[in-house]
Design a protein around this motif. Structure first.
Motif, PDB file in Angstrom:
ATOM      1  N   GLY A  14     -21.375   2.073  48.412  1.00 22.02           N
ATOM      2  CA  GLY A  14     -22.076   3.206  49.019  1.00 22.02           C
ATOM      3  C   GLY A  14     -21.828   4.471  48.226  1.00 22.02           C
ATOM      4  N   LYS A  15     -22.092   5.600  48.851  1.00 20.92           N
ATOM      5  CA  LYS A  15     -21.981   6.892  48.160  1.00 20.92           C
ATOM      6  C   LYS A  15     -20.567   7.222  47.688  1.00 20.92           C
ATOM      7  CE  LYS A  15     -24.195  10.047  50.773  1.00 20.92           C
ATOM      8  NZ  LYS A  15     -25.399   9.794  51.469  1.00 20.92           N
ATOM      9  N   GLY A  16     -19.593   6.823  48.480  1.00 24.18           N
ATOM     10  CA  GLY A  16     -18.205   7.131  48.113  1.00 24.18           C
ATOM     11  C   GLY A  16     -17.922   8.620  48.251  1.00 24.18           C
ATOM     12  N   TRP A  17     -16.723   8.992  47.845  1.00 19.16           N
ATOM     13  CA  TRP A  17     -16.330  10.396  48.018  1.00 19.16           C
ATOM     14  C   TRP A  17     -16.818  11.268  46.874  1.00 19.16           C
ATOM     15  CZ3 TRP A  17     -14.998  12.094  52.492  1.00 19.16           C
ATOM     16  CH2 TRP A  17     -14.368  11.243  53.389  1.00 19.16           C
ATOM     17  N   VAL A  18     -16.731  10.744  45.653  1.00 23.61           N
ATOM     18  CA  VAL A  18     -16.958  11.604  44.495  1.00 23.61           C
ATOM     19  C   VAL A  18     -18.342  11.392  43.869  1.00 23.61           C
ATOM     20  CG1 VAL A  18     -15.938  12.415  42.341  1.00 23.61           C
ATOM     21  CG2 VAL A  18     -14.498  11.301  44.056  1.00 23.61           C
ATOM     22  N   SER A  19     -18.683  10.153  43.624  1.00 20.19           N
ATOM     23  CA  SER A  19     -19.953   9.919  42.927  1.00 20.19           C
ATOM     24  C   SER A  19     -20.602   8.655  43.460  1.00 20.19           C
ATOM     25  CB  SER A  19     -19.687   9.740  41.446  1.00 20.19           C
ATOM     26  OG  SER A  19     -18.849   8.616  41.289  1.00 20.19           O
ATOM     27  N   GLY A  20     -21.688   8.243  42.831  1.00 20.46           N
ATOM     28  CA  GLY A  20     -22.331   6.985  43.203  1.00 20.46           C
ATOM     29  C   GLY A  20     -23.430   7.202  44.215  1.00 20.46           C
ATOM     30  N   LYS A  21     -24.456   6.357  44.148  1.00 17.42           N
ATOM     31  CA  LYS A  21     -25.590   6.478  45.071  1.00 17.42           C
ATOM     32  C   LYS A  21     -25.369   5.586  46.275  1.00 17.42           C
ATOM     33  CE  LYS A  21     -29.346   7.280  41.810  1.00 17.42           C
ATOM     34  NZ  LYS A  21     -30.378   6.601  41.067  1.00 17.42           N
ATOM     35  N   ALA A  22     -25.972   5.956  47.399  1.00 15.04           N
ATOM     36  CA  ALA A  22     -25.932   5.098  48.581  1.00 15.04           C
ATOM     37  C   ALA A  22     -26.670   3.793  48.263  1.00 15.04           C
ATOM     38  CB  ALA A  22     -26.615   5.808  49.741  1.00 15.04           C
ATOM     39  N   HIS A  23     -26.310   2.729  48.952  1.00 17.60           N
ATOM     40  CA  HIS A  23     -27.028   1.446  48.867  1.00 17.60           C
ATOM     41  C   HIS A  23     -27.109   0.893  47.438  1.00 17.60           C
ATOM     42  CE1 HIS A  23     -27.915   2.633  52.876  1.00 17.60           C
ATOM     43  NE2 HIS A  23     -28.986   3.356  52.619  1.00 17.60           N
ATOM     44  N   SER A  24     -26.016   1.030  46.679  1.00 17.61           N
ATOM     45  CA  SER A  24     -26.031   0.516  45.307  1.00 17.61           C
ATOM     46  C   SER A  24     -25.599  -0.948  45.259  1.00 17.61           C
ATOM     47  CB  SER A  24     -25.053   1.299  44.437  1.00 17.61           C
ATOM     48  OG  SER A  24     -25.497   2.615  44.315  1.00 17.61           O
ATOM     49  N   TYR A  25     -26.087  -1.631  44.246  1.00 17.46           N
ATOM     50  CA  TYR A  25     -25.611  -2.997  44.017  1.00 17.46           C
ATOM     51  C   TYR A  25     -25.420  -3.241  42.534  1.00 17.46           C
ATOM     52  CZ  TYR A  25     -30.067  -4.861  42.179  1.00 17.46           C
ATOM     53  OH  TYR A  25     -31.175  -5.118  41.409  1.00 17.46           O
ATOM     54  N   LYS A  26     -24.552  -4.180  42.249  1.00  8.21           N
ATOM     55  CA  LYS A  26     -24.420  -4.667  40.877  1.00  8.21           C
ATOM     56  C   LYS A  26     -24.320  -6.179  40.982  1.00  8.21           C
ATOM     57  CE  LYS A  26     -21.966  -4.436  36.652  1.00  8.21           C
ATOM     58  NZ  LYS A  26     -20.991  -3.962  35.778  1.00  8.21           N
ATOM     59  N   ALA A  27     -25.164  -6.880  40.267  1.00 10.45           N
ATOM     60  CA  ALA A  27     -25.147  -8.346  40.354  1.00 10.45           C
ATOM     61  C   ALA A  27     -24.923  -8.928  38.969  1.00 10.45           C
ATOM     62  CB  ALA A  27     -26.467  -8.848  40.912  1.00 10.45           C
ATOM     63  N   THR A  28     -24.191 -10.027  38.934  1.00 16.05           N
ATOM     64  CA  THR A  28     -23.992 -10.730  37.657  1.00 16.05           C
ATOM     65  C   THR A  28     -24.347 -12.191  37.844  1.00 16.05           C
ATOM     66  OG1 THR A  28     -22.218  -9.223  37.104  1.00 16.05           O
ATOM     67  CG2 THR A  28     -22.314 -11.250  35.835  1.00 16.05           C
ATOM     68  N   LEU A  29     -25.204 -12.667  36.953  1.00 15.19           N
ATOM     69  CA  LEU A  29     -25.569 -14.080  37.005  1.00 15.19           C
ATOM     70  C   LEU A  29     -24.745 -14.808  35.950  1.00 15.19           C
ATOM     71  CD1 LEU A  29     -27.657 -16.093  38.291  1.00 15.19           C
ATOM     72  CD2 LEU A  29     -29.015 -15.759  36.222  1.00 15.19           C
ATOM     73  N   SER A  30     -24.105 -15.890  36.368  1.00 16.81           N
ATOM     74  CA  SER A  30     -23.349 -16.667  35.383  1.00 16.81           C
ATOM     75  C   SER A  30     -23.702 -18.147  35.514  1.00 16.81           C
ATOM     76  CB  SER A  30     -21.850 -16.441  35.573  1.00 16.81           C
ATOM     77  OG  SER A  30     -21.508 -16.627  36.912  1.00 16.81           O
TER      78      SER A  30
END
Ligand code: HCR
Length: 370
Positions: free
Chosen positions: A224-240
């Motif tokens: 999520g947004k967190g305290w300092v930075s980052g956007k709400a509703h973020s994701y990071k996915a890795t396919l292996s």
């Protein structure tokens, strides 16, 4: 700071509801909440969110290789999240408390064929306490099915409600040569934030996985947004594949996600969705959700909360009586569309590929319509 969304005359009720959350143990579905936060929709309708992009669901079968199909499953999954977790905010201004389904409640829907085959949805409430909803979605022409169940365990901390979803979904896709590929999908943890202002919304936390029997695994992290930075509703996915990482994707599950370190769009959640079509209430059976809750929902929509609460109590009393009758006749309730399995072999096999997923889970297998 947000804008206080609690109607003046419900402020005391909201404060005591929030206070009571602190002592809640596990299941808040049956807790009484102030009227302004009630939704006229039953939880049995929620599985429809899995298929509001029916074109992406059908498209999984057009992948030419195992990798392409694994990518398409991931893409479809990410694009379902906006519907699953932000629809109430978009339609009703904030997350709301859905109607708590009764045992045996059903919901049926269809996404008509607009070139890639018709998709059908069958839902049954398979447990009342704790609430568990089972569903089956199928596009026969494309050869794609999704079967799963969801229950919730809730706890309260730091001003937010934390929701752990119990359950999983299994997607199968027909592939050339008369074979099938199977994918296990685990369900995200939710945090309900914004309670103090009376305008709750969902943020997803931790991570989930999509595990295929072809050796492909997608790990998805939510932030999520967190305290300092980052956007709400973020994701990071890795396919292996068999442990070797192949590609990563990042962005937000409410808007755009891109192939990492590139400008290639992977997921676009802003594309208009297709809501499920449901038979008119007059043609529904008594156990179908919109018919069963018709008067309650009407009361909530029109602001006649006394009428809503009278009808809700009528349904709940009827249920209590039914359970008593079953107990005295020694005949427990029979599921209508699903069979309960204590250990689902498909789940077990796929879960064993990934650390951190429990090796065994029970499940509900679609039996079909009588
Ligand atoms: C937690 C929740 C009931 C369960 C809902 C689930 C997890 C159901 C399965 C769907 O696939 C996804 C989904 C989306 C919803 O966001 C989630 C609901 C959000 C609120 C509701 C609580 C039981 C009610 C909390 C009451 C608050 C708003 C005051």
């Amino acid at each position: 700071p947000g804008v206080d969304a609690v109607p003046t005359e419900q402020k005391a009720g909201w404060t005591s509801f929030i206070k009571s959350l602190a002592s809640m143990t596990g299941d808040l579905s049956s807790m009484t909440a102030p009227p302004f936060i009630l939704s006229p929709t039953s939880l049995t309708e929620f599985p429809a969110y899995w298929c509001e992009r029916p074109e992406l669901f059908a498209d999984i079968a057009t992948g030419r290789t195992e990798q392409e199909r694994a990518e398409k499953v991931l893409k479809w999954f990410i694009c379902t999240l906006k519907g699953q977790y932000t629809t109430r905010n978009e339609k009703m201004g904030s997350e709301k408390k859905p109607l708590n389904p009764v045992l045996g409640e059903e919901f049926f829907g269809v996404w008509p064929d607009v070139g890639f085959g018709e998709t059908t949805l069958s839902v049954e409430q398979v447990s009342h306490h704790p609430p568990i909803t089972a569903y089956f979605i199928q596009n026969k022409k494309a050869g794609v099915t999704l079967q799963g169940h969801s229950g919730q365990k809730t706890s309260f901390s730091g001003g937010s409600i934390n929701v752990k979803q119990n359950g999983h979904a299994i997607l199968t896709v027909d592939v050339p040569g008369g074979k099938k590929e199977t994918f296990l999908i685990t369900l995200p943890k939710l945090q309900i934030q914004g309670l103090v202002w009376g305008s709750p919304y969902i943020e997803l936390t931790d991570s989930t996985a999509i595990v295929s029997d072809t050796g492909f695994v997608a790990n998805i992290d939510y932030k999520g947004k967190g305290w300092v930075s980052g956007k709400a509703h973020s994701y990071k996915a890795t396919l292996s594949h068999n442990g070797k990482s192949i590609r990563s994707y990042e962005g937000t599950w409410t808007a755009i996600g891109k192939v990492a370190k590139s400008d290639e769009v992977f997921t676009d959640a802003t594309v208009p969705k297709t809501e499920v079509s449901v038979k008119p209430i007059e043609e529904q059976k008594d156990w179908e959700s919109r018919k069963l809750w018709r008067a309650t929902a009407q009361g909530i929509r029109s602001g006649d909360y006394d009428a809503a609460s009278r009808d809700k109590s009528r349904i709940e009393n009827e249920q209590r009586q039914r359970r008593k009758d079953e107990a005295s006749a020694g005949q427990p309730w029979q599921l209508k569309l699903f069979d309960y399995v204590e250990s689902d072999p498909v789940y077990k096999q796929l879960a064993s590929h990934v650390k951190g997923i429990p090796c065994e889970e029970d499940g509900y297998i679609f039996r079909g319509h009588a």
